[in-house]
Every structure is written in structure tokens, then in C-alpha cells.
Design an enzyme around this catalytic site. Structure first.
Site, short mmCIF file in Angstrom:
data_model
loop_
_atom_site.label_atom_id
_atom_site.label_comp_id
_atom_site.label_asym_id
_atom_site.label_seq_id
_atom_site.Cartn_x
_atom_site.Cartn_y
_atom_site.Cartn_z
N HIS A 50 0.82 -1.22 0.00
CA HIS A 50 0.00 0.00 0.00
C HIS A 50 0.85 1.27 0.00
O HIS A 50 0.34 2.35 -0.29
CB HIS A 50 -0.99 0.00 1.17
N ASP A 67 0.05 -7.58 1.44
CA ASP A 67 0.51 -6.19 1.55
C ASP A 67 2.03 -6.09 1.61
O ASP A 67 2.59 -5.36 2.43
CB ASP A 67 -0.11 -5.51 2.77
N GLY A 93 3.24 6.54 8.09
CA GLY A 93 4.61 6.73 7.62
C GLY A 93 5.53 5.61 8.08
O GLY A 93 6.59 5.39 7.50
N SER A 97 4.63 2.51 7.90
CA SER A 97 4.29 1.34 7.10
C SER A 97 5.48 0.89 6.25
O SER A 97 6.09 1.68 5.55
CB SER A 97 3.11 1.65 6.18
N VAL A 156 -10.77 -25.48 -1.02
CA VAL A 156 -11.10 -25.38 0.40
C VAL A 156 -10.59 -24.05 0.93
O VAL A 156 -9.70 -23.43 0.35
CB VAL A 156 -10.49 -26.53 1.23
N ILE A 213 -8.80 -22.31 4.25
CA ILE A 213 -8.01 -22.74 5.41
C ILE A 213 -7.68 -21.53 6.28
O ILE A 213 -7.75 -20.39 5.84
CB ILE A 213 -6.71 -23.46 4.99
#
Length: 267
Positions: free
Chosen positions: A75, A109, A181, A183, A237, A239
């Protein structure tokens, strides 16, 4: 504003061997030059007059290899036209390099960047987040609010957190201060190893931040480095990770493995 003028050499630098615990100051001094701030510019459509609207944002990251691979959050660089990585030298003086986005994985991310440097860069190594115990001391280094290199300290508050941000939520929770900031910056243990990538906060809370565990991040980064994308299998499936609460509810001896949540017909 540039306040990143404190040289890490003001504190005696110890070699990070991943075995010996260090003080907060020693961890910072040994790792600060491997943490980068990231400035991103892009466009977000056009305005009333038909002119492109320029956007700008910032985040953090860290150097993973001496030849210039850098890890951050997806992001931070999503939709970017230009990505500039600001590196801090041993004197505390910053210089900027243009970065190439090698690959991104929106679901976890994580993004991998690459810069071309004139000399080998100081880098960090991933530690083992699975071996971290709740209550252990951690440090977060990053670029909050664009102020430059900042270190905050706290403990590992919880593991296996699901904050409903994606299908693979398995976050580490910490009370080390994480702000906009931060991140993409590293969450580091007292042996100087990266055990998480700082990613999210609860804005209405205090002292509640989340980091992608290194046990997940390292696998994703290796795929991005090799294939520039992440490929996942599909067996019909859903999980989920077996966390401590799930293990206790099912009477399992330890919190390992995965639990099949549902089976999708005809898939």
C-alpha cells in the site's frame, strides 16, 4: 523537514549475529542505516479543468540485500508513478535513489523494490517470528509523518491476530508506537533481526499496531524476487492458521499447521 541528522556512529556499533541480545541503543545503531524512507508520487485522475491531479505519500522500508533489494508494504507504493528511496549514510546524511518496483502482493501487503547503488548497502536479515514469545521486547524503526528515522520500543503484545484486512491475516501485535509513515518499516527483536513488517494500526486505539510476521514475509519476498509475483495453489477449500486459541479449542498439543474451514462444492 529533515531531522535525520544523527549519525548512528554516536553509539558503539555491535555486529548483529542473531544470537546476542543488545540494548535498545545498540539495536538502533546497528540497523538504522539499513532502514529507508520512501517518497511516492502518482496521479489520481483529472480535475475539473482536465488536468492530472498529482498525489504524494511517504512510507518506510528496509534494505534486504547488499545489492539493493528493499522490502516495504504494497500500500506504500500502490499506484505509484515514481518511487524514491532515501538512504541514510553513516554520517547521518541522506541521499535519494530511484527505485524499481520488482513485484507486489496485495493480499499480504508486501512489495519488493530494487535500487542501483554505487556501493554495497548495509542490510537487515529476517529472524524467526515463530520463535518470538509474547512479552518479548521489540523495536520499530521508520519514517512517521515524514519526520525521518525514528525508533520506538515496546513488547510483542500478541500473535496470530486477524484484523479482517485480507485472507491471510496472521499479524503480530505490538505496543511499540507505529504511526502513519511507519508502514513498511521493520519490527526488530533484541538480537537485531527483522521479525515483522510494520503495516497497520487501529486509529481509535493507543499502543495497538500490527506487523506482518517474518515467517510469512520471507516466503513472499523470495517469490517476488524470483518470479516478480506470488503464485498460490487452489484446492477448493478455505483454510486458516491454527493459533493458540484454536489449538486449545480443538485439544491440539501445539498451535501449528492449518485448519480446513470449509469445502467448496465442485471446485
Amino acid at each position: 523537514i529533515n531531522v535525520s541528522n544523527r549519525a548512528a556512529t554516536q553509539v558503539a556499533i555491535k555486529t548483529v549475529d542473531g544470537k546476542t541480545e543488545m540494548t535498545d541503543a545498540e539495536v538502533y545503531a546497528a540497523n538504522v542505516n539499513s532502514v529507508v524512507s520512501i517518497n511516492v508520487t502518482g496521479t489520481s485522475g483529472t480535475n475539473f479543468f482536465g488536468q492530472e491531479v498529482q498525489t504524494a505519500s511517504s512510507g518506510s522500508g528496509f534494505v534486504l540485500t547488499a545489492d539493493g533489494y528493499i522490502v516495504t508494504n504494497n500500500h506504500v507504493v500502490a499506484g505509484a508513478d515514481t518511487v524514491l528511496v532515501n538512504l541514510q549514510g553513516s554520517t547521518g546524511k541522506e541521499h535519494s535513489l530511484k527505485a524499481q518496483v520488482i513485484g507486489t502482493d496485495e493480499e499480504t501487503d508486501i512489495a519488493l523494490l530494487k535500487v542501483k547503488a554505487d556501493a554495497p548497502l548495509p542490510f537487515l536479515n529476517f529472524g524467526n517470528s515463530d520463535k518470538m514469545e509474547v512479552g518479548e521486547w521489540v523495536l520499530a524503526i521508520g519514517n512517521p509523518f515524514g519526520l525521518g528515522h525514528t525508533v520506538t520500543a515496546g513488547i510483542l503484545s500478541a500473535k496470530g491476530r486477524n484484523i479482517q484486512s485480507g485472507p491471510f491475516d496472521n499479524f503480530l501485535q505490538t505496543d511499540a508506537s507505529i504511526n502513519p509513515g511507519n508502514s513498511g518499516g521493520p519490527l526488530i527483536n533484541m538480537e537485531g533481526k527483522v521479525i515483522g513488517i510494520n503495516t497497520a494500526i487501529i486509529a481509535s486505539g493507543q499502543g495497538i499496531g500490527f506487523a506482518i510476521p517474518s515467517s510469512m514475509a520471507e516466503r513472499i519476498v523470495n517469490q517476488l524476487k524470483q518470479d516478480k509475483k506470488v503464485s498460490r495453489g487452489w484446492i477448493g477449500v478455505t483454510i486458516q492458521d491454527v493459533d493458540e486459541n484454536t489449538a486449545k479449542a480443538l485439544g491440539l498439543p501445539e498451535a501449528t499447521g492449518a485448519l480446513i474451514g470449509s469445502v467448496m462444492p465442485d471446485e
